[in-house]
Scaffold this motif. Structure first.
Motif, PDB file in Angstrom:
ATOM      1  N   ALA A 269       0.836  -1.187   0.000  1.00 46.91           N
ATOM      2  CA  ALA A 269       0.000   0.000   0.000  1.00 46.91           C
ATOM      3  C   ALA A 269       0.873   1.238   0.000  1.00 46.91           C
ATOM      4  CB  ALA A 269      -0.917  -0.002   1.228  1.00 46.91           C
ATOM      5  N   ALA A 270       0.607   2.162  -0.922  1.00 45.54           N
ATOM      6  CA  ALA A 270       1.403   3.377  -1.025  1.00 45.54           C
ATOM      7  C   ALA A 270       0.836   4.446  -0.107  1.00 45.54           C
ATOM      8  CB  ALA A 270       1.397   3.880  -2.468  1.00 45.54           C
ATOM      9  N   PRO A 271       1.698   5.286   0.508  1.00 48.35           N
ATOM     10  CA  PRO A 271       1.209   6.361   1.360  1.00 48.35           C
ATOM     11  C   PRO A 271       0.531   7.424   0.518  1.00 48.35           C
ATOM     12  CG  PRO A 271       3.563   6.567   1.016  1.00 48.35           C
ATOM     13  CD  PRO A 271       3.149   5.256   0.419  1.00 48.35           C
ATOM     14  N   PRO A 272      -0.312   8.259   1.134  1.00 44.51           N
ATOM     15  CA  PRO A 272      -0.983   9.297   0.369  1.00 44.51           C
ATOM     16  C   PRO A 272       0.014  10.282  -0.193  1.00 44.51           C
ATOM     17  CG  PRO A 272      -1.246   9.663   2.722  1.00 44.51           C
ATOM     18  CD  PRO A 272      -0.620   8.308   2.558  1.00 44.51           C
TER      19      PRO A 272
ATOM     20  N   ARG B   7      -9.326  -3.182  -1.007  1.00 43.06           N
ATOM     21  CA  ARG B   7     -10.012  -3.807  -2.129  1.00 43.06           C
ATOM     22  C   ARG B   7      -8.971  -4.372  -3.086  1.00 43.06           C
ATOM     23  NH1 ARG B   7     -12.944  -2.858   1.258  1.00 43.06           N
ATOM     24  NH2 ARG B   7     -14.921  -1.698   1.268  1.00 43.06           N
ATOM     25  N   ARG B   8      -9.194  -5.589  -3.554  1.00 44.04           N
ATOM     26  CA  ARG B   8      -8.341  -6.183  -4.578  1.00 44.04           C
ATOM     27  C   ARG B   8      -8.920  -5.799  -5.938  1.00 44.04           C
ATOM     28  NH1 ARG B   8      -3.437  -7.356  -5.263  1.00 44.04           N
ATOM     29  NH2 ARG B   8      -3.459  -8.312  -3.181  1.00 44.04           N
ATOM     30  N   VAL B   9      -8.141  -5.071  -6.722  1.00 42.32           N
ATOM     31  CA  VAL B   9      -8.593  -4.590  -8.027  1.00 42.32           C
ATOM     32  C   VAL B   9      -7.753  -5.270  -9.106  1.00 42.32           C
ATOM     33  CG1 VAL B   9      -9.062  -2.573  -9.466  1.00 42.32           C
ATOM     34  CG2 VAL B   9      -9.114  -2.360  -6.968  1.00 42.32           C
ATOM     35  N   SER B  10      -8.415  -5.874 -10.073  1.00 40.69           N
ATOM     36  CA  SER B  10      -7.715  -6.555 -11.159  1.00 40.69           C
ATOM     37  C   SER B  10      -8.464  -6.317 -12.458  1.00 40.69           C
ATOM     38  CB  SER B  10      -7.596  -8.055 -10.876  1.00 40.69           C
ATOM     39  OG  SER B  10      -8.890  -8.623 -10.719  1.00 40.69           O
ATOM     40  N   GLY B  11      -7.826  -6.671 -13.551  1.00 39.24           N
ATOM     41  CA  GLY B  11      -8.484  -6.490 -14.839  1.00 39.24           C
ATOM     42  C   GLY B  11      -7.514  -6.650 -15.985  1.00 39.24           C
ATOM     43  N   GLN B  12      -7.959  -6.231 -17.151  1.00 37.58           N
ATOM     44  CA  GLN B  12      -7.152  -6.318 -18.360  1.00 37.58           C
ATOM     45  C   GLN B  12      -7.062  -4.954 -19.022  1.00 37.58           C
ATOM     46  OE1 GLN B  12      -8.243  -9.395 -21.107  1.00 37.58           O
ATOM     47  NE2 GLN B  12      -8.465 -10.944 -19.520  1.00 37.58           N
ATOM     48  N   GLY B  13      -6.070  -4.825 -19.880  1.00 40.11           N
ATOM     49  CA  GLY B  13      -5.904  -3.588 -20.628  1.00 40.11           C
ATOM     50  C   GLY B  13      -4.998  -3.805 -21.813  1.00 40.11           C
TER      51      GLY B  13
ATOM     52  N   THR C 292      -8.791   2.063   0.813  1.00 43.07           N
ATOM     53  CA  THR C 292      -9.924   2.989   0.795  1.00 43.07           C
ATOM     54  C   THR C 292      -9.752   4.141   1.778  1.00 43.07           C
ATOM     55  OG1 THR C 292     -11.131   1.655   2.432  1.00 43.07           O
ATOM     56  CG2 THR C 292     -11.509   1.159   0.103  1.00 43.07           C
ATOM     57  N   LEU C 293      -8.882   3.974   2.784  1.00 41.59           N
ATOM     58  CA  LEU C 293      -8.666   5.044   3.754  1.00 41.59           C
ATOM     59  C   LEU C 293      -7.850   6.172   3.140  1.00 41.59           C
ATOM     60  CD1 LEU C 293      -8.936   6.143   6.632  1.00 41.59           C
ATOM     61  CD2 LEU C 293      -6.876   4.843   7.237  1.00 41.59           C
TER      62      LEU C 293
END
Length: 233
Positions: free
Chosen positions: A36-39, A97-103, A124-125
């Protein structure tokens, strides 16, 4: 307990033009694990509105930014155009949230699109996404398995063996591959994956997995990653 919530949308486009000077340098044989990256300020990505969305604009923008940045970094290019065609979102925890997909992506002024898959963790925070896992090639229609190139496989063996020698100080490290496959990434890239063992002589053996991208136009390796016993390098 409820099943994980998942939303899926497709067929949108998001384009990014990224300057290499804005990217953090990474070792040629390394890929960071997703964290997770910091803001902070968003990546310098020029975006164009499209129909692909998760329904959460902040999530879409954060994921698009890290995907475009990681693609440009791993492919070592000053200019890249990216189309994200789907956002699949599943609950990983109360916060994540786990986000995945194609591009698809295009390098420089190339007319051809190259398919890829991505997966990242969205916080989400902080409305931030971690470094994504990427699979380039073998995704878009027409990208298929092709015969292995013995010369490229040998180059890959020598490159990884040399890196292992430098890392562990064992000049006799040898690679023994049990399974090697090559798949197209458009007409420009070849994705080579291999599994086997790394033999360190008296120090023993350990499983090894390699994933690499070779650019047929530039005649150069774009990305070389290896994993020893479950640890990515």
């Amino acid at each position: 307990m409820h099943a994980p919530i998942r939303t899926t949308t497709r067929h949108g486009r998001l384009r990014g033009l990224l300057a290499v000077a804005c990217l953090a340098a990474v070792p040629a044989l390394a890929q960071s694990s997703p964290v997770a990256a910091p803001p902070g300020p968003p990546s310098p990505v020029a975006q164009r509105a499209g129909s692909a969305t998760s329904g959460d604009e902040a999530l879409d923008n954060a994921v698009a930014a890290v995907v475009v940045a990681a693609l440009a970094e791993q492919l070592d290019t000053a200019s890249i155009e990216v189309s994200i065609d789907s956002f699949d979102v599943a609950i990983s925890s109360l916060r994540d949230r786990r986000v995945s997909g194609q591009g698809r992506l295009r390098l420089g002024e190339d007319a051809e699109w190259i398919g890829f898959r991505y997966s990242t963790l969205y916080d989400t925070l902080f409305n931030s996404a971690g470094y994504p896992q990427l699979t380039i090639g073998g995704v878009a229609a027409g990208e298929r398995l092709v015969p292995n190139d013995a010369v490229l496989v040998r180059q890959l063996e020598d490159r990884i063996a040399g890196e292992l020698d430098r890392q562990f100080g064992v000049p006799t490290a040898r690679l023994q591959f049990d399974d090697i496959s090559t798949v197209e990434g458009g007409q420009r890239l070849l994705r080579i994956t291999a599994e086997g063992v790394a033999d360190f002589g008296r120090s023993g053996m350990t499983p090894v997995r390699i994933e690499a991208l070779y650019d047929l136009v530039a005649n150069a390796w774009r990305r070389v990653n290896y994993e020893l016993g479950g640890t990515t390098r």
